[in-house]
Structures are given as C-alpha cells and as structure tokens.
Design a protein around this motif. Sequence first.
Motif, PDB file in Angstrom:
ATOM      1  N   ALA A  96       0.760  -1.434   0.038  1.00 51.20           N
ATOM      2  CA  ALA A  96       0.035   0.339  -0.258  1.00 51.20           C
ATOM      3  C   ALA A  96       0.772   1.331  -0.058  1.00 51.20           C
ATOM      4  O   ALA A  96       0.653   2.180  -0.769  1.00 51.20           O
ATOM      5  CB  ALA A  96      -0.833  -0.235   1.104  1.00 51.20           C
ATOM      6  N   ASP A  97       1.971   1.400   0.756  1.00 50.25           N
ATOM      7  CA  ASP A  97       2.779   2.458   0.724  1.00 50.25           C
ATOM      8  C   ASP A  97       3.669   2.528  -0.470  1.00 50.25           C
ATOM      9  O   ASP A  97       3.627   3.601  -1.113  1.00 50.25           O
ATOM     10  CB  ASP A  97       3.984   2.246   1.960  1.00 50.25           C
ATOM     11  N   LEU A 120       2.240   1.775  -3.487  1.00 46.79           N
ATOM     12  CA  LEU A 120       1.345   2.316  -4.424  1.00 46.79           C
ATOM     13  C   LEU A 120       1.301   3.491  -4.276  1.00 46.79           C
ATOM     14  O   LEU A 120       1.108   4.579  -5.133  1.00 46.79           O
ATOM     15  CB  LEU A 120      -0.006   1.535  -4.306  1.00 46.79           C
ATOM     16  N   ALA A 121       1.134   4.140  -2.945  1.00 48.51           N
ATOM     17  CA  ALA A 121       0.940   5.555  -2.762  1.00 48.51           C
ATOM     18  C   ALA A 121       2.164   6.507  -3.451  1.00 48.51           C
ATOM     19  O   ALA A 121       2.089   7.447  -3.792  1.00 48.51           O
ATOM     20  CB  ALA A 121       0.666   5.706  -1.448  1.00 48.51           C
ATOM     21  N   GLU A 122       3.317   5.822  -3.040  1.00 48.10           N
ATOM     22  CA  GLU A 122       4.379   6.847  -3.719  1.00 48.10           C
ATOM     23  C   GLU A 122       4.631   6.598  -5.071  1.00 48.10           C
ATOM     24  O   GLU A 122       4.985   7.721  -5.606  1.00 48.10           O
ATOM     25  CB  GLU A 122       5.810   5.962  -2.946  1.00 48.10           C
ATOM     26  N   ALA A 123       4.031   5.634  -5.787  1.00 51.20           N
ATOM     27  CA  ALA A 123       4.170   5.274  -7.231  1.00 51.20           C
ATOM     28  C   ALA A 123       3.124   6.487  -7.862  1.00 51.20           C
ATOM     29  O   ALA A 123       3.354   7.252  -8.818  1.00 51.20           O
ATOM     30  CB  ALA A 123       3.523   4.123  -7.338  1.00 51.20           C
ATOM     31  N   GLU A 124       1.836   6.478  -6.824  1.00 50.91           N
ATOM     32  CA  GLU A 124       0.932   7.830  -7.535  1.00 50.91           C
ATOM     33  C   GLU A 124       1.704   8.995  -7.497  1.00 50.91           C
ATOM     34  O   GLU A 124       1.397   9.780  -8.507  1.00 50.91           O
ATOM     35  CB  GLU A 124      -0.387   7.670  -6.526  1.00 50.91           C
ATOM     36  N   ARG A 162       3.295  -1.608  -9.257  1.00 49.59           N
ATOM     37  CA  ARG A 162       2.859  -1.725  -7.560  1.00 49.59           C
ATOM     38  C   ARG A 162       1.318  -1.956  -7.473  1.00 49.59           C
ATOM     39  O   ARG A 162       1.135  -2.413  -6.291  1.00 49.59           O
ATOM     40  CB  ARG A 162       3.261  -0.321  -7.176  1.00 49.59           C
ATOM     41  N   TRP A 163       0.493  -1.406  -8.521  1.00 47.64           N
ATOM     42  CA  TRP A 163      -0.982  -1.829  -8.067  1.00 47.64           C
ATOM     43  C   TRP A 163      -1.247  -3.388  -8.102  1.00 47.64           C
ATOM     44  O   TRP A 163      -1.991  -3.864  -7.590  1.00 47.64           O
ATOM     45  CB  TRP A 163      -1.728  -1.083  -9.147  1.00 47.64           C
ATOM     46  N   LEU A 164      -0.375  -3.893  -9.059  1.00 42.52           N
ATOM     47  CA  LEU A 164      -0.754  -5.517  -9.264  1.00 42.52           C
ATOM     48  C   LEU A 164      -0.064  -6.269  -7.885  1.00 42.52           C
ATOM     49  O   LEU A 164      -0.648  -6.993  -7.352  1.00 42.52           O
ATOM     50  CB  LEU A 164       0.275  -5.888 -10.372  1.00 42.52           C
ATOM     51  N   GLU A 165       1.036  -5.558  -7.539  1.00 46.21           N
ATOM     52  CA  GLU A 165       1.672  -6.199  -6.168  1.00 46.21           C
ATOM     53  C   GLU A 165       0.662  -5.955  -5.071  1.00 46.21           C
ATOM     54  O   GLU A 165       0.583  -6.996  -4.115  1.00 46.21           O
ATOM     55  CB  GLU A 165       2.940  -5.451  -5.924  1.00 46.21           C
ATOM     56  N   HIS A 166      -0.002  -4.810  -4.941  1.00 44.99           N
ATOM     57  CA  HIS A 166      -0.859  -4.384  -3.913  1.00 44.99           C
ATOM     58  C   HIS A 166      -2.451  -5.419  -3.846  1.00 44.99           C
ATOM     59  O   HIS A 166      -2.592  -6.007  -2.977  1.00 44.99           O
ATOM     60  CB  HIS A 166      -1.275  -3.043  -3.729  1.00 44.99           C
TER      61      HIS A 166
END
Length: 460
Positions: A383-384, A386-390, A448-452
């Motif tokens: 989750a962290d 994914l937020a950093e990637a955004e 990262r979305w896939l990993e999440h």
Amino acid sequence: MKRIFFLTLLLLAAGRGVVWSQEIAGRAATAAAAAEPLTLEACIEQARANNRTLRAAESGLEAARCDERSLRALLLPALSASGTALRTDAGAALSVAGGLLPVVGADGVPTGAGALFPGLDLSLRGGWLYGGGVQIEQPLYLGGRVRIGVRMAREATALAADERRRAEADVVLRTSRAYADAVRAQELRQVAEAYRRLLVELGRVVERAFGEGMKPRSEVLKVQVKRNESELNLARARHAQRLATMLLCHCIGRPLTDSLVLEGSIPVPTEAEAPTDVADRPEYRMAGRQYELARQQEALTRGERRPQLALVGRYGYAGGGEANGRMLLHGWSYAAGVRLSVPLFHFGRHANRVRAAEARSEQLLARCEETRELLALEAVRAADGLAEAELEVRMTEAAVAAADEQLRIGRRCYEAGIETLSDLLEVQAQWQQARQRQVEARFDRYLRWLEHRQATGRIE
C-alpha cells in the motif's frame, strides 16, 4: 487402362489441391491471428489455457474432491463376494470290532441278555474343500473416524481450491507483468525514436547553416555525437522490446519467435484508498486450513482407541470332503450378526502417535500466526509503495509539461540566436529523460498496483 490411369491422376491432383488449400487457409488464419493486436485480457486467457502449473492445481482439486466422496462412501453398506478352493490329503480312520454286547435294563442292572454289534468302519478324507458366498456389512460406529475423515477431506478440498486460486493469481500476475514490460519497452522505443527524430531534424538545420557559413563545424560534430548516442539508445530499446516480447510469449505459451502486436493499453489504477486487509488472500486461508487439518489429524489419532461396531450378514455355499466315499459337506447356509472390535493395548504406540500429532498442531499454529503477520506486513508495504508510485506519476507529468515548454522555448531561442546549440541539446536531453521517467513511473505504478492486489488477494 489409360482411362483408369488418367482418372487416378486427376483424383490425386484434386486431393493434393484440397490439402494445399487447407494449408493455405490455416496459414492465413494463423497470420490473421498473429496480426490482430493482443490485449491484456487475451494474453491472460492464453496463459490460463497453456499454463502447466494451473492444470496441475486443477488436477489436485479434482483428486481432493474424489477423496472426499470416497470417505463419505464409508458410511454406506459394503457388498463383497468371496470364494475358496483347497485340496488336502489329510484324513482319518476309525475301526471298531463287532461282537455281542450286554443289555442293561432301565435300572442300570444287566438283564443277562445280549445284542449283536456288527462293528464300525469310518474313513474320512479331505480331498477338495470349496466354498463361496456374498457378504454385506453396514458400519454402525467407527469411533468417529469417518466423520473426522470427511471433515479432513472437506478441508483438503478447500485447501486445494485455495492452491488453485493461488496458482491462477500467480499466472495472472506474471502475465500482467510480462505484458506491462513489453508495452513499456514499446513506449520507451517510441520515446527513443522521437528523440532521434529531433536530433535528425536539428542536424539538418545545423548542416544547412554550416553550408551557408553561418555555423562552425564544431556544432555539426556536437549534433552528430548526440545522434550517435541516440542510435545506441534506440538499439538498446529495440533489444529490450524483443526480450520483453519473448518473455510474454513464454508466459502465454506461444513460440518465442512469434511476432506479437500488442494493443498497448494497461489498466489505470482508480482506487481512492489502498486497503491492507489480507483475509481474502489464498495464502492466509491456506495457513489456517493447514492448522485445522493438523487438529483433525490429532482427533483422528485419538479416535483409534474407540470401539467399532458393524452389522454383518453372509450367505454362501460349502462343499467337499468325503466320509466313507460320500461327500461330507454340501449345502447353502446363511449367517447374520454384529461385529464389535475394541482396541485394548498397543504397547505405547498410540500414546506416542497422539503426542506427535499434538506437536505437529502446535508447530503449524506457530507457522500460521507467523505467516499471517508477514502477509499483513507485505500488504502495508504494498500500500505504501502504491501511494509513492501515485505521487511519482504526478511529479513526472508535471516534469513532462515543463520539459515540453522548455523545448518549445529552447527552439525559438536557438532560432533567434539567443541560445547556443549546447543549450538546445541539453534541453532536448532533458525532454527525453522526462519522457522516459514518465513512462517508467506509469508502468511502475501499474506494477505496484498489481503487487498490492496480490498482497490483498484481489487478483482474479
């Protein structure tokens, strides 16, 4: 004969023409399928159809279901047939001599009279002994082992279903990553080609100015150096795209030499928040099911000391043997009753098996708790990430907008003679880097979305 010969030639030619037409049609269909752009969904479907790990998981699930049905059938009556044939040379003989026997009255006192006993000759011989029949058995109580076994089989079926879901999620994840890598390599190649076109156009302008005596030769050489670098970067981008396409072919089960045409779009994450619940993840449920299986195994081991009760019925025929030359056994018979089995003592074997089952239960409980904690940590980390990637995507979008504006201004300033060629080349390099970072950031966000989604068990 000539007519037959020519007719045969015509038939062979017609058959060969049909085969050729079928081959041509098949090749055309294959070429059309290869030319059709592949979407992510189509790649995932091909991977599901061709993946061996997923097929093995499906076979394991079917085996677990069959085991569960087999254990449920233990509560139903069982019908069996048996037959026996035995030949033996064992025998026995008894001979009693005849004579006059005294007669005894009702009061037990001899009456003085006599009776003639003719004698006795008895001969027994084994010979062939045979028999057969059918038996039906209805279990009444098996110490709870069938009930526990059915419960274990149900857990094993659910565990196999989770394993299949995990395998399917792994196939979808690997295929999605390979497709994203191929599309990213394709877009990076397009960025490299755009940068090369900028340098080619700039080189033409500088060479024209050099020919008119307005620019020195050093500027022509600077542009040529940058153009050579762009050629190297373009070659690297093409090689990376080829390798990424080969990896995608491997994931979807197609030959590595196939030329794939990709549709080029990937899903854009639209989630407003990133949950960290891992209860839907197959690994989370598999850990709990393994512990539950260990507990049921412990209960099954304890149930081995309980009695077993069943109804038994048999109907059969027995024959064979001889007595004084005549058959001794000959006829049909039936029997019915109750069979009770009570274990008494196993010389410590049962107690040790119970202790071993308890130890395994405690071991799997510790592993289950540890696995669930690690899964929770992985979900938080995903989750962290994914937020950093955004945030990184938004930053690169702003950087690309700024680079586009700087490139536009740099061109005008160079054409007006305000900036030097080195400044324009630097601006173009910054534009290329900004474009590359934008592509990397977009695809990194997707990964990262896939990993999440994998960490929270939402890949279907």
